[in-house]
Each structure stands twice: as C-alpha cells, then as structure tokens.
Write a protein that holds these residues in place. Structure first.
Motif, PDB file in Angstrom:
ATOM      1  N   ASP A 192       0.842  -1.182   0.000  1.00 22.91           N
ATOM      2  CA  ASP A 192       0.000   0.000   0.000  1.00 22.91           C
ATOM      3  C   ASP A 192       0.887   1.246   0.000  1.00 22.91           C
ATOM      4  OD1 ASP A 192      -1.657   2.195   1.677  1.00 22.91           O
ATOM      5  OD2 ASP A 192      -3.039   0.848   0.636  1.00 22.91           O
ATOM      6  N   ALA A 193       0.453   2.271  -0.713  1.00 19.27           N
ATOM      7  CA  ALA A 193       1.266   3.485  -0.816  1.00 19.27           C
ATOM      8  C   ALA A 193       1.572   4.092   0.545  1.00 19.27           C
ATOM      9  CB  ALA A 193       0.558   4.508  -1.706  1.00 19.27           C
ATOM     10  N   SER A 194       0.650   3.950   1.493  1.00 17.00           N
ATOM     11  CA  SER A 194       0.866   4.530   2.824  1.00 17.00           C
ATOM     12  C   SER A 194       1.980   3.825   3.581  1.00 17.00           C
ATOM     13  CB  SER A 194      -0.426   4.468   3.639  1.00 17.00           C
ATOM     14  OG  SER A 194      -0.818   3.121   3.857  1.00 17.00           O
ATOM     15  N   ASN A 195       2.365   2.621   3.115  1.00 20.64           N
ATOM     16  CA  ASN A 195       3.399   1.845   3.790  1.00 20.64           C
ATOM     17  C   ASN A 195       4.755   1.987   3.110  1.00 20.64           C
ATOM     18  OD1 ASN A 195       4.231  -0.030   5.845  1.00 20.64           O
ATOM     19  ND2 ASN A 195       4.269  -1.644   4.301  1.00 20.64           N
ATOM     20  N   VAL A 196       4.828   2.830   2.082  1.00 19.24           N
ATOM     21  CA  VAL A 196       6.043   2.941   1.273  1.00 19.24           C
ATOM     22  C   VAL A 196       6.609   4.359   1.365  1.00 19.24           C
ATOM     23  CG1 VAL A 196       6.950   2.910  -1.080  1.00 19.24           C
ATOM     24  CG2 VAL A 196       5.360   1.126  -0.329  1.00 19.24           C
ATOM     25  N   ALA A 197       7.900   4.440   1.641  1.00 25.77           N
ATOM     26  CA  ALA A 197       8.593   5.735   1.621  1.00 25.77           C
ATOM     27  C   ALA A 197       9.828   5.605   0.729  1.00 25.77           C
ATOM     28  CB  ALA A 197       9.007   6.153   3.021  1.00 25.77           C
ATOM     29  N   VAL A 198       9.880   6.398  -0.323  1.00 24.42           N
ATOM     30  CA  VAL A 198      11.057   6.413  -1.199  1.00 24.42           C
ATOM     31  C   VAL A 198      12.201   7.099  -0.465  1.00 24.42           C
ATOM     32  CG1 VAL A 198      12.012   7.315  -3.354  1.00 24.42           C
ATOM     33  CG2 VAL A 198       9.678   6.386  -3.302  1.00 24.42           C
ATOM     34  N   GLN A 199      13.366   6.462  -0.480  1.00 23.88           N
ATOM     35  CA  GLN A 199      14.542   7.009   0.199  1.00 23.88           C
ATOM     36  C   GLN A 199      15.583   7.554  -0.777  1.00 23.88           C
ATOM     37  OE1 GLN A 199      15.039   7.221   3.571  1.00 23.88           O
ATOM     38  NE2 GLN A 199      12.951   6.507   3.834  1.00 23.88           N
ATOM     39  N   GLY A 200      15.571   7.075  -2.023  1.00 24.21           N
ATOM     40  CA  GLY A 200      16.574   7.546  -2.963  1.00 24.21           C
ATOM     41  C   GLY A 200      16.383   6.938  -4.336  1.00 24.21           C
TER      42      GLY A 200
END
Length: 217
Positions: free
Chosen positions: A199-207
């Motif tokens: 789910d998008a709410s569980n994903v954080a782009v780091q780089g």
C-alpha cells in the motif's frame, strides 16, 4: 605532464593534498578559509594566489560563482573522482531490516568512497549503498556492487529506487511503479523473482539510483 615536484612549491603540493583529503572525508570541496586553517596559511589572499597557480597548471578547476567551487582535475584533463558517504547495505532480493530511515543520514557514516564526478553532477545529497542479493541482476546490478543514490522522496514510474517499507521496518532496492488506487509495485529485474506489492501509505522512497559501481571478480 611534468612531475608535480617540478611545477609546484611545497606549499602548493600541501594545498593539493589537503583538498584531496578534505573531499575524501567530507564529500565536498573545502572553502578558502578551510584551506587557510588546514594548511597553516597566513591569509585568504595567499591561499587564492596558490589556488590560481594550481588552476593554471591544470590540477584544479575553479567555479567562482559556486560556493566551495573547487574541482579536482586528473592528468588527462578529465574531472577527478568525487567522494560520497557509504551508508551501509540494501537488499536487491527480499527486503532486509535496517535500523531506521534516519540511519541513511550522511552524518551517520564515517566511510567515504570515490565515485566518478558524473555521478554527482549538480545533484545534492548523494550517497552509496552496498547491494545484497541478485534481484536486480538483469539491470546489471549484482550482489556486492555499489549503487550511488540521490536522496529523494519521490521517483517516476520505472525508476530504480531504495524504498523503505514502514510497517516491516525494512528496505529494498527495486524498480518503482505506482498502480491503480493506492498500490505500489516494487519490481525486481530478475525473471526468477516475483514483485512486491504494498500500500502506498506503507512505502517511503529514500533515494533514486544515479550510478552503479560494479564489483570486479
């Protein structure tokens, strides 16, 4: 090209070595005041005089409109290597646990690695990670390679990205795709491996991957 000792004074050799060491350790060029303090020079004007000599002989290139605008130049005239912090490892397979996303702050790493200047270009917040796993092998990223990343919080579909899975407290290296609704597909570049859906709410782009340094076997 003449030997360095034939063209440079001992002070100029010291300044050049100081610049190289400063860039390896900090990942950015020194300021003139850094050079004054680090090389025991009496004034910024004396430092500037010697920097002009280094530039005239082709050891450095200066960009006067940029703060800390000193660029090392190799003997063949091409840009010299830059230095970025090595922030640990990231999985190119199943996600692997990492302490937390804040651990990728440049201040957390004491180790610097040299990378081609082209990987840095005009980018800010560039760092490197060692790859663990083979899920990106079809993108020519293998186990033990280094990926050079720019720290960003969003990427385009198809970009190779370091992604933080919040609930699992794990990170992985995959191609990023935003699908219908709020679903994210993290796609490996290995036909033997399945994608990861989150789910998008569980994903954080780091780089975002901006370069690869391959391990030689």
């Amino acid at each position: 090209m003449a030997k360095m000792s034939d063209t440079l004074s001992s002070r100029q050799e010291k300044i050049l070595e100081y610049i190289r060491g400063y860039m390896r350790h900090h990942g950015i060029p020194p300021s003139i005041r850094d050079i004054v303090a680090g090389c025991g020079i009496s004034s910024t004007s004396v430092a500037d005089y010697n920097l002009k000599h280094l530039e005239r002989l082709g050891f450095i290139r200066r960009h006067h409109e940029i703060s800390r605008g000193i660029e090392l130049v190799s003997k063949d005239g091409r840009p010299g290597p830059a230095a970025v912090p090595l922030m640990g490892q990231i999985a190119a397979g199943r996600p692997i646990p990492v302490p937390d996303s804040e651990s990728w702050s440049a201040a957390a790493s004491a180790e610097m690695i040299e990378v081609p200047e082209s990987f840095i270009a005009n980018r800010k917040d560039v760092f490197a990670l060692k790859v663990k796993g083979t899920s990106m092998i079809d993108a020519l990223i293998n186990d033990g390679d280094l990926v050079v990343m720019q720290a960003v919080q969003s990427v385009d579909n198809g970009d190779m990205a370091a992604v933080w899975l919040k609930s699992e407290k794990e990170a992985t290296l995959k191609r990023f795709f935003k699908e219908k609704g709020d679903r994210i597909r993290l796609q490996p570049a290995n036909s033997q491996m399945a994608p990861i859906y989150a789910d998008a709410s569980n994903v954080a782009v780091q780089g975002r991957v901006v370069g690869v340094i391959r391990k030689l076997v």
